[in-house]
Design a protein around this motif. Sequence first.
Motif, PDB file in Angstrom:
ATOM      1  N   ILE A  23     -29.655 -23.210  32.168  1.00  0.00           N
ATOM      2  CA  ILE A  23     -31.011 -23.415  32.687  1.00  0.00           C
ATOM      3  C   ILE A  23     -31.854 -23.975  31.553  1.00  0.00           C
ATOM      4  N   ASP A  24     -32.702 -24.950  31.855  1.00  0.00           N
ATOM      5  CA  ASP A  24     -33.411 -25.647  30.784  1.00  0.00           C
ATOM      6  C   ASP A  24     -34.794 -25.094  30.472  1.00  0.00           C
ATOM      7  N   HIS A  66     -36.568 -28.220  34.073  1.00  0.00           N
ATOM      8  CA  HIS A  66     -35.218 -27.999  34.581  1.00  0.00           C
ATOM      9  C   HIS A  66     -34.896 -28.949  35.743  1.00  0.00           C
ATOM     10  N   TYR A  96     -33.725 -25.236  40.199  1.00  0.00           N
ATOM     11  CA  TYR A  96     -34.382 -24.088  39.551  1.00  0.00           C
ATOM     12  C   TYR A  96     -34.569 -22.915  40.507  1.00  0.00           C
ATOM     13  N   GLY A 145     -30.112 -23.676  27.538  1.00  0.00           N
ATOM     14  CA  GLY A 145     -30.803 -24.873  27.984  1.00  0.00           C
ATOM     15  C   GLY A 145     -30.658 -26.019  27.000  1.00  0.00           C
TER      16      GLY A 145
END
Length: 453
Positions: free
Chosen positions: A210-211, A217, A230, A253
Motif C-alpha cells: 500500500i502506498d 495509492h 485503496y 509502499g
Amino acid sequence: MVHQYINNGYHIVLDVNSGAIHVVDEVVYDVIPLFEKHSSEEITGLLREKYSEEEIREAVEEVAQLKKEGSLFTPDTYEAPLIDFKKRPTVVKALCLHIAHDCNLACRYCFAEEGEYHGRRALMSYETGKAALDFLIANSGSRRNLEVDFFGGEPLMNFEVVKQLVAYGREQEKLHDKHFRFTLTTNGVLLNDDIMEFANREMDNVVLSIDGRKEVHDHMRPFRKGAGSYDLIVPKFQKFAKSRNQEKYYVRGTYTHFNTDFSKDVLHLADLGFKQISVEPVVAEETDDYAIKEEDLPVLFKEYDDLAAEMVRRNKAGNGFNFFHFMIDLEGGPCVYKRLSGCGSGTEYLAVTPWGDLYPCHQFVGNEKFLMGNVHDGVVNTGLQEEFKCCNVYAKEKCRDCFARFYCSGGCAANAYNFHGDILKTYETGCELQKKRVECAIMIKAAMAEQED
C-alpha cells in the motif's frame, strides 16, 4: 574514517570502522576534523575566536581519550578478512518463489510488467515448487534455518499451490532437520479470513503493499480498468495487522516524483493503526514521469529529517511505530563481513520462476544474461555465481570511502546493473537517499537514548 553531521539539533559523530557513535557538544564537534592534522596549540589558534581556551583544551583531551579507547579514528582492518570470508563454500539459504507471474492490479511503476517479468503469464505448478524446495534443502549445507518468500505478480492468485508447498515444506523439515521461514508478499485484493488464518499460522512475515494516502495509492496502484484499490484493501490490511498483534508484518509502499511529500504517506499509514511501515523510493528510468529526479533530493532529505523528528515525538508520546529504513542495529546485527558483502543475491539468495529457472534475485528475472540454471539441474552458470560472490563494498569504487557502507552493504546489484550495466557500480540516487536514511536512523537512536536518560 569519521563522519560528522548535524540532524534535528544533534551533533553526531560516527566512527565508521568501529561503529562507535558519539553525540557531542559544538566544541568537540569542531575539534574532531582538526585533531589528526593539527597540534593542540594549532587547534586552539584556529578555534579561539569561537570558544575559550579552556573549552578547547578540554575538548582536545576528550577527543584524545576517545581515540585511545578505540572509538574514534580507528583503522579499516576488514578488507583482507572479507576476501577470505567470500572464499567459503556457497550455501543457498533463501529462495524467492515466483508463484505467480500474473497480477490483478496494474501498478504504474511495476518492474515486473504487471507480473509478466518480460515474458508470459504463468502460475507455478506444485511440482516445480516442490523441486525448488528440494533444491534449497540439497544446497543449504549444514544451515538449518531456510527462507522462502512467496512472491509475484500476486501470489494469492495461486494460493492453493502456496498451501501445498507449505505443507510439503513442513514434512521435509522433519526429514532433514531444517526449519522453513515462509513469507508472503500481497497486494491484498484476494485477501480473506481463510487466507489470514493460514498466514497467521504458517507465515513468519507478511508484506502488505500500500502506498499511503488514498489519492497517492489509487494513482499508482489501480486495477487494470483504472479503478483504485485503496478502499478495498485498507480494511483488510487493518484487520490482518491487528490479527498478527501488530508484529511480523509490514505495510510496504513506494513513493515517486508525484509524492515527494512522502512523509505524509508514512504518517497516514501510522494513523490508520499500522505499527510496521516501509515506504521506499521508486527505482525507474529517467524517462518515466514518476521517476525520482535529482532536483527532488533536497525535498526528500527534508522529508526524512521531518519524519525522523516526528517519530521521536510520537515515541515519546507513547504512540510510536517502526519505519523500516530507520531500523538499524547499532550493537548487534549481522557480522561485519555479512554487512560488507551485501544481500547474498546470486549466491545465498536466488529467485525461481514459475517454470523453475534460477536468477540472482527477483529484479533480474527475465534478463537471460542472468539465467543461472534451474531447480532440477542446479546452478550451472557458476561464473555468474562467482561474479556475485565477489560483489562487495571493496569491489565498488564509490563504496570504499562511504560512511554508510556498513549499513547498506554496497546497495542493490540489480539497480547498479540497470543504471550502469555493471553490478559493481552504484545507483547514485539510491546512495544519496540511503545515506540520509542512515543519518536519520542514528539520530533517532540518539534521541531515544536521551529520552531513556
